[in-house]
Design a protein around this motif. Structure first.
Motif, PDB file in Angstrom:
ATOM      1  N   ALA A 113       0.838  -1.209   0.000  1.00  0.00           N
ATOM      2  CA  ALA A 113       0.000   0.000   0.000  1.00  0.00           C
ATOM      3  C   ALA A 113       0.870   1.255   0.000  1.00  0.00           C
ATOM      4  CB  ALA A 113      -0.930  -0.004   1.226  1.00  0.00           C
ATOM      5  N   HIS A 114       1.954   1.215   0.775  1.00  0.00           N
ATOM      6  CA  HIS A 114       2.858   2.374   0.805  1.00  0.00           C
ATOM      7  C   HIS A 114       3.508   2.598  -0.564  1.00  0.00           C
ATOM      8  CE1 HIS A 114       5.723   5.260   2.378  1.00  0.00           C
ATOM      9  NE2 HIS A 114       6.708   4.563   1.797  1.00  0.00           N
ATOM     10  N   LEU A 115       3.921   1.487  -1.218  1.00  0.00           N
ATOM     11  CA  LEU A 115       4.527   1.604  -2.544  1.00  0.00           C
ATOM     12  C   LEU A 115       3.532   2.164  -3.554  1.00  0.00           C
ATOM     13  CD1 LEU A 115       6.893   1.110  -4.437  1.00  0.00           C
ATOM     14  CD2 LEU A 115       6.087  -1.248  -4.737  1.00  0.00           C
ATOM     15  N   MET A 116       2.281   1.678  -3.466  1.00  0.00           N
ATOM     16  CA  MET A 116       1.264   2.195  -4.377  1.00  0.00           C
ATOM     17  C   MET A 116       1.008   3.669  -4.114  1.00  0.00           C
ATOM     18  SD  MET A 116      -0.761   1.721  -6.873  1.00  0.00           S
ATOM     19  CE  MET A 116      -0.721  -0.078  -7.020  1.00  0.00           C
ATOM     20  N   SER A 117       1.010   4.070  -2.837  1.00  0.00           N
ATOM     21  CA  SER A 117       0.806   5.481  -2.504  1.00  0.00           C
ATOM     22  C   SER A 117       1.947   6.339  -3.056  1.00  0.00           C
ATOM     23  CB  SER A 117       0.711   5.645  -0.986  1.00  0.00           C
ATOM     24  OG  SER A 117       0.614   7.012  -0.644  1.00  0.00           O
ATOM     25  N   GLU A 118       3.183   5.844  -2.939  1.00  0.00           N
ATOM     26  CA  GLU A 118       4.318   6.591  -3.464  1.00  0.00           C
ATOM     27  C   GLU A 118       4.234   6.738  -4.976  1.00  0.00           C
ATOM     28  OE1 GLU A 118       6.819   8.205  -1.969  1.00  0.00           O
ATOM     29  OE2 GLU A 118       5.781   7.811  -0.081  1.00  0.00           O
ATOM     30  N   ARG A 119       3.782   5.655  -5.643  1.00  0.00           N
ATOM     31  CA  ARG A 119       3.651   5.725  -7.098  1.00  0.00           C
ATOM     32  C   ARG A 119       2.567   6.732  -7.505  1.00  0.00           C
ATOM     33  NH1 ARG A 119       4.019  -0.771  -8.598  1.00  0.00           N
ATOM     34  NH2 ARG A 119       6.296  -0.939  -8.321  1.00  0.00           N
ATOM     35  N   ILE A 120       1.488   6.748  -6.730  1.00  0.00           N
ATOM     36  CA  ILE A 120       0.424   7.713  -7.032  1.00  0.00           C
ATOM     37  C   ILE A 120       0.937   9.137  -6.831  1.00  0.00           C
ATOM     38  CG2 ILE A 120      -1.813   8.576  -6.245  1.00  0.00           C
ATOM     39  CD1 ILE A 120      -2.563   5.662  -5.648  1.00  0.00           C
ATOM     40  N   HIS A 121       1.658   9.341  -5.726  1.00  0.00           N
ATOM     41  CA  HIS A 121       2.230  10.662  -5.478  1.00  0.00           C
ATOM     42  C   HIS A 121       3.186  11.055  -6.600  1.00  0.00           C
ATOM     43  CE1 HIS A 121       0.779  12.076  -1.617  1.00  0.00           C
ATOM     44  NE2 HIS A 121       0.840  10.835  -1.137  1.00  0.00           N
ATOM     45  N   LEU A 122       4.041  10.115  -7.029  1.00  0.00           N
ATOM     46  CA  LEU A 122       4.982  10.411  -8.098  1.00  0.00           C
ATOM     47  C   LEU A 122       4.260  10.781  -9.380  1.00  0.00           C
ATOM     48  CD1 LEU A 122       7.897  10.475  -9.130  1.00  0.00           C
ATOM     49  CD2 LEU A 122       7.692   8.035  -9.644  1.00  0.00           C
ATOM     50  N   LEU A 123       3.185  10.023  -9.674  1.00  0.00           N
ATOM     51  CA  LEU A 123       2.411  10.314 -10.881  1.00  0.00           C
ATOM     52  C   LEU A 123       1.825  11.718 -10.829  1.00  0.00           C
ATOM     53  CD1 LEU A 123       0.977   9.514 -13.512  1.00  0.00           C
ATOM     54  CD2 LEU A 123      -0.853   8.508 -12.111  1.00  0.00           C
ATOM     55  N   PHE A 124       1.202  12.056  -9.713  1.00  0.00           N
ATOM     56  CA  PHE A 124       0.556  13.366  -9.620  1.00  0.00           C
ATOM     57  C   PHE A 124       1.577  14.503  -9.503  1.00  0.00           C
ATOM     58  CE2 PHE A 124      -3.206  10.849  -8.599  1.00  0.00           C
ATOM     59  CZ  PHE A 124      -4.181  11.517  -9.300  1.00  0.00           C
ATOM     60  N   ASP A 125       2.765  14.198  -8.953  1.00  0.00           N
ATOM     61  CA  ASP A 125       3.793  15.239  -8.881  1.00  0.00           C
ATOM     62  C   ASP A 125       4.336  15.587 -10.259  1.00  0.00           C
ATOM     63  OD1 ASP A 125       3.605  15.591  -6.193  1.00  0.00           O
ATOM     64  OD2 ASP A 125       5.227  14.204  -5.682  1.00  0.00           O
ATOM     65  N   GLN A 126       4.247  14.649 -11.202  1.00  0.00           N
ATOM     66  CA  GLN A 126       4.747  14.914 -12.546  1.00  0.00           C
ATOM     67  C   GLN A 126       3.739  15.653 -13.412  1.00  0.00           C
ATOM     68  OE1 GLN A 126       7.922  14.280 -13.267  1.00  0.00           O
ATOM     69  NE2 GLN A 126       8.056  13.568 -11.138  1.00  0.00           N
ATOM     70  N   LEU A 127       2.500  15.723 -12.959  1.00  0.00           N
ATOM     71  CA  LEU A 127       1.491  16.416 -13.761  1.00  0.00           C
ATOM     72  C   LEU A 127       1.768  17.920 -13.775  1.00  0.00           C
ATOM     73  CD1 LEU A 127      -1.800  14.636 -12.593  1.00  0.00           C
ATOM     74  CD2 LEU A 127      -0.566  14.304 -14.751  1.00  0.00           C
ATOM     75  N   PRO A 128       1.572  18.580 -14.925  1.00  0.00           N
ATOM     76  CA  PRO A 128       1.798  20.035 -15.004  1.00  0.00           C
ATOM     77  C   PRO A 128       0.620  20.828 -14.447  1.00  0.00           C
ATOM     78  CG  PRO A 128       1.118  19.208 -17.143  1.00  0.00           C
ATOM     79  CD  PRO A 128       1.203  18.002 -16.246  1.00  0.00           C
ATOM     80  N   MET A 129       0.155  20.443 -13.284  1.00  0.00           N
ATOM     81  CA  MET A 129      -0.970  21.150 -12.664  1.00  0.00           C
ATOM     82  C   MET A 129      -0.965  20.846 -11.174  1.00  0.00           C
ATOM     83  SD  MET A 129      -4.262  18.833 -13.844  1.00  0.00           S
ATOM     84  CE  MET A 129      -4.116  19.379 -15.526  1.00  0.00           C
ATOM     85  N   GLN A 130      -1.771  21.598 -10.434  1.00  0.00           N
ATOM     86  CA  GLN A 130      -1.924  21.377  -9.001  1.00  0.00           C
ATOM     87  C   GLN A 130      -3.159  20.499  -8.768  1.00  0.00           C
ATOM     88  OE1 GLN A 130      -1.565  24.533 -10.232  1.00  0.00           O
ATOM     89  NE2 GLN A 130       0.537  24.954  -9.655  1.00  0.00           N
ATOM     90  N   VAL A 131      -2.978  19.394  -8.023  1.00  0.00           N
ATOM     91  CA  VAL A 131      -4.055  18.432  -7.795  1.00  0.00           C
ATOM     92  C   VAL A 131      -4.175  18.181  -6.297  1.00  0.00           C
ATOM     93  CG1 VAL A 131      -4.944  16.134  -8.295  1.00  0.00           C
ATOM     94  CG2 VAL A 131      -3.625  17.352 -10.031  1.00  0.00           C
ATOM     95  N   ALA A 132      -5.440  18.127  -5.821  1.00  0.00           N
ATOM     96  CA  ALA A 132      -5.694  17.822  -4.406  1.00  0.00           C
ATOM     97  C   ALA A 132      -7.050  17.140  -4.286  1.00  0.00           C
ATOM     98  CB  ALA A 132      -5.651  19.089  -3.562  1.00  0.00           C
ATOM     99  N   TYR A 133      -7.205  16.392  -3.196  1.00  0.00           N
ATOM    100  CA  TYR A 133      -8.482  15.733  -2.901  1.00  0.00           C
ATOM    101  C   TYR A 133      -8.933  16.183  -1.522  1.00  0.00           C
ATOM    102  CZ  TYR A 133     -12.051  12.137  -2.306  1.00  0.00           C
ATOM    103  OH  TYR A 133     -13.237  11.497  -2.107  1.00  0.00           O
ATOM    104  N   PHE A 134     -10.157  16.719  -1.443  1.00  0.00           N
ATOM    105  CA  PHE A 134     -10.732  17.189  -0.192  1.00  0.00           C
ATOM    106  C   PHE A 134     -11.904  16.308   0.188  1.00  0.00           C
ATOM    107  CE2 PHE A 134      -8.482  20.871  -1.695  1.00  0.00           C
ATOM    108  CZ  PHE A 134      -8.029  21.492  -0.542  1.00  0.00           C
ATOM    109  N   GLY A 135     -12.045  16.121   1.507  1.00  0.00           N
ATOM    110  CA  GLY A 135     -13.179  15.374   2.010  1.00  0.00           C
ATOM    111  C   GLY A 135     -14.473  16.171   1.893  1.00  0.00           C
ATOM    112  N   PRO A 136     -15.591  15.589   2.334  1.00  0.00           N
ATOM    113  CA  PRO A 136     -16.897  16.249   2.175  1.00  0.00           C
ATOM    114  C   PRO A 136     -16.996  17.475   3.081  1.00  0.00           C
ATOM    115  CG  PRO A 136     -17.115  14.294   3.520  1.00  0.00           C
ATOM    116  CD  PRO A 136     -15.713  14.281   3.025  1.00  0.00           C
ATOM    117  N   PRO A 137     -17.807  18.441   2.676  1.00  0.00           N
ATOM    118  CA  PRO A 137     -18.057  19.587   3.554  1.00  0.00           C
ATOM    119  C   PRO A 137     -18.815  19.117   4.796  1.00  0.00           C
ATOM    120  CG  PRO A 137     -19.398  19.705   1.554  1.00  0.00           C
ATOM    121  CD  PRO A 137     -18.528  18.504   1.422  1.00  0.00           C
TER     122      PRO A 137
END
Length: 744
Positions: A113-137
């Protein structure tokens, strides 16, 4: 059964892998599950531990307290598995009651799970945009953010996770978010918004923001995915293009040059200047063929240029609305106009240019005529300089001979003081002759630069006549002439320095061009004026030369003088005339060829000035030891100045550049009390920068003098405007002694 044995029996009946371990991890008693996992027949169970696990276990067992540690224990095929060891301290047994559980599967899942999380972070860090996920209001906590989003919001990635939107966003951002999130909740659709915000460095950035909702099976909002694309550069480019188009429209409206646009040879737009130039209205030009404007002879050629698409510049004639031919220059290029590719043509009216060219042609002819006259004068000057070079070379040649004699004397076993003094005297005489020639050139340059300031005041003639008589008597006597200055008690209102220069040149000319007889300096009273006269019995001046003698480099009787002696540069009378104009004093000459000449200058008479106390016998300044900073980029001049000043008993610091002078000024700020600087210090540096920098380092005002060997009028004027006294090279020793005697 004893209590101890009962407790041991109870341990053997415990489920799972349990054992009572001593401080050395030895098994005191264990359960059947422990025995099955690590039979005693296989040896000590501690041999299955990894080195790190063994050290960690022994460290925990050495403390009389509960423990919970992770171990790595080898299993089948000697592959290490992950185990959890939980131990409770038993004071009665002085040992730890430990239970060991195999957590290899759970640990592997955690690592995956940690490796998958790191890969997801790496993928999103390479995107030319700012990405975030927020919980419900309403909390809307940040559950994920890539590095770009976190840095933009002013956080590190590990800091932003868990923070609410209220904690992350600024006040204006919160109001914006509160306005768009309910809109999503009401409609359920994804949102695409424009958003602007100043970053951590204060620069305004523009974004396209996409907000997508994450909903569960019942349609309830679980969170939001926020993606921000930076479109600042695109916005800036669009704004720049829009402003450029607006500027172009304004330029076309107010431009004095005609401009029209055409597509496939048909005019689509024109500015007011084009309408005025062609005497046509805007409506008459629109839709008209561009080929109908040039004259018939130029239409075929213009057609080829228009359809080539290349940038062109031609001169032609175009027909205006009245059928009149207008000479124009056409500049054609392709560009975007009104969002489509068109051909733009600039029309420049050539009528004023052609008239100007005619005037320029006339001016060029006039300049050519003046150039011819100037070249003729320059050729005359060159001829003179070639002849006069003898006078400049003679003292240098003589000094070279005397210097060779000094070298020979230095190698002799004994040197007679009389001979050494005679050589020094003659070297000084040669140097004085050279200095006189250079000073004459300097006087002309000072007059050209308007650097001579006239100060009119009552001046007695008697001491001036006495000085001139004393100065030229020896020179006249060497030629067998008699020089006499008549007694005179008159006073005139004039500048004493300028008057002395005038009379000195007149007397020098009289001595130079007189071969026998006498020279007389005197004055006669005229109504309200005094006429000062210089008579000689020299070669005289022909009537047709009386005006020419005051021109620069003109000499009378040059060949005869050249045979007999050094005849000067032909500048003396030019200096006399210019100086007389400064004094507003009439200058006249009378002469008879072969019998002599008489020059006179007339000045206003005045009453004698009262003698100021102490003015009759001023004390000669006697300099004590001075601490002198000398700045000069010429090494020989610098070393010569240093040796002379040190021989005179002064303390000297020498700087070959302005930078070195600043360093010396900082180091010896308390000592330096006089500054001598050459005007030109190499490169673009002058005494202006050097003196300002040195004064700033010293922190006080010290006597400052500028030395210059530049005789150009521009340089002399620049140096004079600095406000510091000037010493012109070669500097006379007496003048230098007077400089050292001055105090701040």
């Amino acid at each position: 059964m004893p209590l101890h044995d009962a407790r041991l029996l109870l341990w053997s009946l415990l489920p799972g892998r349990a054992a009572l371990l001593s401080r050395t991890a030895a098994v005191l008693v264990c359960s059947r599950g422990w025995e099955r996992q690590w039979p005693r027949t296989d040896g000590d169970w501690r041999q299955h531990l990894s080195d790190d696990s063994r050290c960690r276990l022994l460290d925990a067992l050495s403390r009389p307290q509960d423990m919970d540690i992770a171990l790595e224990i080898a299993g089948a095929q000697h592959r290490f598995g992950h185990w959890r060891c939980v131990g409770a301290w038993d004071p009665a047994m002085q040992a730890h009651a430990c239970h060991v559980v195999d957590v290899t599967a759970q640990e592997q899942q955690r690592l995956d799970a940690h490796l998958m999380s790191e890969r997801i972070h790496l993928l999103f860090d390479q995107l030319p945009m700012q990405v975030a996920y927020f919980g419900p209001p309403p909390a809307a906590r940040c559950l994920f953010a890539n590095d770009s989003f976190a840095r933009w919001m002013g956080f590190e990635r590990h800091e932003i996770v868990g923070k609410t939107a209220q904690e992350i966003l600024q006040e204006e951002d919160r109001r914006w978010l509160e306005s768009v999130i309910p809109a999503y909740g009401a409609g359920g659709e994804n949102l695409m918004l424009a958003y602007s915000r100043r970053g951590p460095q204060g620069r305004l950035r523009h974004f396209e923001v996409s907000i997508a909702g994450d909903q569960d099976a019942q349609g309830r909002t679980c969170g939001f995915v926020v993606a921000m694309a930076d479109v600042t550069e695109r916005r800036l480019a669009e704004d720049s293009l829009r402003r450029s188009q607006e500027r172009l429209a304004r330029f076309l409206e107010i431009s004095a040059e005609g401009v029209f646009f055409h597509r496939d040879g048909v005019i689509t737009d024109a500015n007011p200047a084009a309408c005025r130039l062609l005497s046509l209205t805007h409506a008459e030009l629109i839709g008209r063929s561009a080929l109908s404007l040039p004259q018939d002879a130029n239409r075929r050629w213009s057609h080829l240029r228009i359809h080539s698409g290349a940038e062109t510049t031609i001169e032609t004639q175009m027909l205006d609305g009245h059928g009149q031919a207008v000479p124009v220059e056409l500049i054609g290029r392709s560009m975007t106009h009104q969002d489509e590719r068109q051909r733009m043509t600039v029309l420049r009216d050539m009528r004023d240019r052609q008239a100007a060219q005619a005037r320029i042609h006339t001016l060029i002819e006039d300049l050519r005529s003046q150039k011819d006259r100037a070249e003729a004068a320059d050729r005359g000057k060159s001829v003179f300089l070639a002849a006069a070079s003898h006078d400049l070379r003679q003292p240098i040649h003589a000094m070279g001979l005397f210097l060779s004699a000094l070298r020979a004397m230095a190698q002799a076993p004994a040197v007679r003081q009389g001979e050494l003094a005679e050589i020094c005297r003659r070297m000084q005489s040669s140097l004085d002759s050279l200095g006189q020639l250079l000073n004459m050139l300097l006087d002309v340059s000072r007059l050209d630069a308007n650097a001579v300031q006239v100060q009119l005041e009552p001046t007695p003639l008697e001491p001036l006549f006495a000085e001139l008589e004393q100065e030229f008597t020896d020179l006249a006597r060497e030629k067998g002439l008699r020089l006499h200055a008549a007694p005179c008690t008159a006073w005139v209102r004039t500048d004493a320095t300028v008057l002395r220069r005038i009379l000195s040149n007149l007397v020098a000319n009289a001595v130079r061009y007189t071969q026998h007889g006498r020279i007389l300096l005197g004055a006669r009273r005229r109504p309200g004026h005094i006429e000062i006269q210089v008579f000689d019995s020299g070669i005289g001046i022909a009537p047709e030369q009386l005006d020419a003698i005051f021109e620069e480099f003109y000499q009378v009787g040059q060949s005869r003088a050249a045979r007999d002696e050094a005849h000067g540069l032909g500048l003396g009378l030019s200096i006399v005339q210019r100086s007389a104009r400064l004094l507003d004093a009439p200058l006249t000459v009378r002469s008879t060829l072969g019998r002599g000449s008489a020059f006179s200058i007339t000045l206003p008479a005045c009453d004698p000035a009262p003698l100021r106390p102490g003015a009759e016998a001023p004390a000669a300044p006697q300099p004590g030891q001075r601490n002198v900073l000398v700045i000069d980029d010429d090494e020989q001049v610098l070393m010569g100045m240093q040796q002379l000043l040190q021989v005179w008993g002064h303390r000297v610091w020498c700087a070959p550049s302005a930078d070195q002078a600043v360093l010396l000024a900082i180091e010896h700020a308390a000592d330096i009390d006089l500054l001598l600087s050459d005007y030109r210090l190499g490169g673009n540096t002058t005494a202006v920068q050097a003196i300002a920098a040195v004064h700033a380092c010293l922190g006080r005002t010290v006597p400052t003098f500028i030395l210059t060997g530049d005789t150009s009028p521009q340089r002399i004027q620049e140096a004079s405007e600095l406000g510091f006294p000037l010493l012109h090279k070669p500097v006379d020793a007496n003048a230098l002694l007077g400089t050292l005697a001055q105090r701040a």
